[in-house]
Design an enzyme around this catalytic site. Structure first.
Site, PDB file in Angstrom:
ATOM      1  N   LYS A  50      -3.674 -11.545  -7.050  1.00  0.00           N
ATOM      2  CA  LYS A  50      -4.952 -11.707  -6.364  1.00  0.00           C
ATOM      3  C   LYS A  50      -6.022 -10.820  -6.999  1.00  0.00           C
ATOM      4  CE  LYS A  50      -5.853  -8.911  -2.513  1.00  0.00           C
ATOM      5  NZ  LYS A  50      -6.331  -8.576  -1.194  1.00  0.00           N
ATOM      6  N   LYS A  83       0.822  -1.213   0.000  1.00  0.00           N
ATOM      7  CA  LYS A  83       0.000   0.000   0.000  1.00  0.00           C
ATOM      8  C   LYS A  83       0.854   1.261   0.000  1.00  0.00           C
ATOM      9  CE  LYS A  83      -4.333  -1.855   0.962  1.00  0.00           C
ATOM     10  NZ  LYS A  83      -5.695  -1.759   1.412  1.00  0.00           N
ATOM     11  N   LYS A 121     -10.155  -5.309  -5.377  1.00  0.00           N
ATOM     12  CA  LYS A 121     -11.081  -4.229  -5.716  1.00  0.00           C
ATOM     13  C   LYS A 121     -10.334  -3.052  -6.317  1.00  0.00           C
ATOM     14  CE  LYS A 121     -12.839  -4.324  -1.002  1.00  0.00           C
ATOM     15  NZ  LYS A 121     -12.385  -3.655   0.189  1.00  0.00           N
TER      16      LYS A 121
HETATM   17  P1  ATP Z   1      -7.602  -4.124  -1.845  1.00  0.00           P
HETATM   18  O1  ATP Z   1      -7.295  -5.033  -2.973  1.00  0.00           O
HETATM   19  O2  ATP Z   1      -8.073  -2.774  -2.269  1.00  0.00           O
HETATM   20  O3  ATP Z   1      -6.540  -4.084  -0.803  1.00  0.00           O
HETATM   21  P2  ATP Z   1      -9.283  -6.245  -1.030  1.00  0.00           P
HETATM   22  O4  ATP Z   1     -10.055  -6.626  -2.226  1.00  0.00           O
HETATM   23  O5  ATP Z   1      -8.135  -7.089  -0.628  1.00  0.00           O
HETATM   24  O6  ATP Z   1      -8.874  -4.724  -1.133  1.00  0.00           O
HETATM   25  P3  ATP Z   1     -10.213  -6.176   1.707  1.00  0.00           P
HETATM   26  O7  ATP Z   1     -11.218  -5.242   2.267  1.00  0.00           O
HETATM   27  O8  ATP Z   1      -8.796  -5.952   2.073  1.00  0.00           O
HETATM   28  O9  ATP Z   1     -10.342  -6.191   0.133  1.00  0.00           O
HETATM   29  O10 ATP Z   1     -10.623  -7.663   2.050  1.00  0.00           O
HETATM   30  C1  ATP Z   1     -11.825  -8.068   2.633  1.00  0.00           C
HETATM   31  C2  ATP Z   1     -11.790  -9.568   2.840  1.00  0.00           C
HETATM   32  O11 ATP Z   1     -11.806 -10.235   1.577  1.00  0.00           O
HETATM   33  C3  ATP Z   1     -10.540 -10.084   3.565  1.00  0.00           C
HETATM   34  O12 ATP Z   1     -10.919 -11.109   4.473  1.00  0.00           O
HETATM   35  C4  ATP Z   1      -9.696 -10.633   2.463  1.00  0.00           C
HETATM   36  O13 ATP Z   1      -8.860 -11.672   2.926  1.00  0.00           O
HETATM   37  C5  ATP Z   1     -10.734 -11.155   1.493  1.00  0.00           C
HETATM   38  N1  ATP Z   1     -10.245 -11.145   0.116  1.00  0.00           N
HETATM   39  C6  ATP Z   1      -9.923 -10.057  -0.608  1.00  0.00           C
HETATM   40  N2  ATP Z   1      -9.516 -10.391  -1.844  1.00  0.00           N
HETATM   41  C7  ATP Z   1      -9.593 -11.749  -1.903  1.00  0.00           C
HETATM   42  C8  ATP Z   1      -9.308 -12.712  -2.919  1.00  0.00           C
HETATM   43  N3  ATP Z   1      -8.883 -12.344  -4.115  1.00  0.00           N
HETATM   44  N4  ATP Z   1      -9.508 -14.010  -2.637  1.00  0.00           N
HETATM   45  C9  ATP Z   1      -9.966 -14.385  -1.428  1.00  0.00           C
HETATM   46  N5  ATP Z   1     -10.246 -13.540  -0.435  1.00  0.00           N
HETATM   47  C10 ATP Z   1     -10.059 -12.236  -0.642  1.00  0.00           C
END
Ligand code: ATP
Ligand code: LTN
Length: 334
Positions: free
Chosen positions: A197, A115, A200
């Site tokens: 991964k 980040k 969002k």
């Molecule tokens: P960013 O990518 O902007 O950091 P993010 O998509 O990782 O955001 P978070 O709010 O950090 O979203 O995650 C919310 C939940 O979703 C967490 O428990 C995280 O482990 C899970 N998560 C996020 N992306 C994935 C993924 N690609 N596969 C499985 N679990 C995920």
């Protein structure tokens, strides 16, 4: 323990638009676990301001996220669904835990490094101490279990270390939490780069399926998903694109990878992509419909917000008062 049940805590940030990764990696497991545990599901808005937000937008997204928790199947009368900012104990415990966390530990956090690289113009102290706030979230409710995706495991390890350190000094104050990782959805990969991964914050909209995408969009995104030239459907790390599609399919249909591989034996990638797209649309469709309905019922959502903030505050304060006493803050005079 609350009323004989073990406690579960998890949270999600209201930044960006939720993806299929968030749903399969987190939300879907939350719903599965919600009968077995006494659950606290927070919209972690204090975490969100570690990167700059538009206030009106953040408020709207936070409300949508809270509504989505309910739309995904969490009963808000049984599960404590609330905004983190409505319970001041999170910030208060976070400060105390800051004083029990080492700079060296925080320096090792890979999410901070990622980040910080992404937001080079705003590497603030909150971004650095974010894992301590996450530890406070979990420990405040004496959580036994924390369902998260693999990307959060490092933060959970830190939470355990800090809790053990604190308990080592002051006695058994905190429950030491365990992570809960789902079987097939723990890491959903980008549809455009299966080594990354699904996130969002990906700038390529074709890389992620969003929770609110309509059926046509979902089908189209899977059609365009990056695969390989092996021309065989196998569940192996050599074929990350196909493996990801199978993982998504399994998470949506509750099948095992072996069953899925057998089902698609001898069939082409096109057929697999279409089947995965349909399976995803079948899972997301009902959630979207319920979200639309709930969004119209302002009074109901408002009541949930109020009731659950009171409930969360009650349990948070119990832990916070205990911690304050342990570290030597003076007692309150009533
Ligand atoms: P960013 O990518 O902007 O950091 P993010 O998509 O990782 O955001 P978070 O709010 O950090 O979203 O995650 C919310 C939940 O979703 C967490 O428990 C995280 O482990 C899970 N998560 C996020 N992306 C994935 C993924 N690609 N596969 C499985 N679990 C995920
Ligand atoms: N850091 C997590 C969100 C989060 C969380 C938590 C998850 C904040 N506090 C406590 C589990 C438990 C994220 O960015 N996904």
């Amino acid at each position: 323990m609350i009323d004989g049940k073990k406690v579960l805590f998890s949270g999600m940030q209201a930044t960006g638009t939720l993806t299929l990764g968030n749903y399969l990696g987190a939300l879907q497991n939350w719903v599965k676990l919600s009968d077995e545990y006494e659950c606290f599901y927070s919209v972690v808005d204090l975490h969100s301001i570690t990167v700059r937000q538009n206030p009106a937008e953040l408020r709207k997204r936070a409300r949508n996220l809270l509504t989505l928790y309910i739309a995904a199947g969490l009963d808000p009368k049984k599960n404590c669904i609330y905004y983190q900012s409505h319970v001041s104990g999170h910030a208060e415990l976070s400060w105390i835990l800051n004083c029990f966390t080492y700079m060296g530990e925080l320096n090792r956090m890979t999410q901070f490094k990622d980040k910080a690289a992404k937001h080079a113009d705003n590497i603030n102290a909150g971004l650095f101490t974010y894992p301590v706030l996450m530890a406070a979230d979990i420990l405040l409710y004496q959580a036994d279990v924390v369902p998260v995706g693999i990307d959060q495991m490092q933060h959970l390890e830190l939470t355990r270390d800090v809790a053990q350190r604190f308990n080592g000094i002051y006695g058994d104050v905190f429950t030491i939490p365990e992570a809960y990782l789902g079987k097939s959805g723990a890491k959903i990969m980008s549809l455009q780069d299966p080594l990354k991964k699904m996130s969002k914050s990906d700038e390529n909209p074709n890389a992620s399926v969003y929770l609110m995408d309509d059926t046509d969009t979902i089908i189209r995104k899977f059609k365009r998903a990056v695969t390989d030239s092996f021309a065989q459907i196998a569940y192996t790390d050599e074929q990350p694109g196909i493996k990801n599609l199978l993982d998504i399919y399994c998470s949506c249909t509750a099948k095992t990878p072996e069953e899925a591989v057998k089902e698609f034996d001898g069939r082409g990638y096109g057929e697999l992509k279409a089947a995965v797209g349909e399976a995803v649309a079948d899972v997301l469709g009902p959630v979207q419909k319920r979200f639309e309905e709930l969004s119209k019922d302002k009074a109901y959502i408002d009541e949930i917000i109020k009731e659950n903030a009171d409930k969360a505050n009650y349990y948070a304060m119990k832990t916070l008062r205990k911690v304050q006493k342990k570290v030597g803050f003076p007692e309150r005079i009533r």
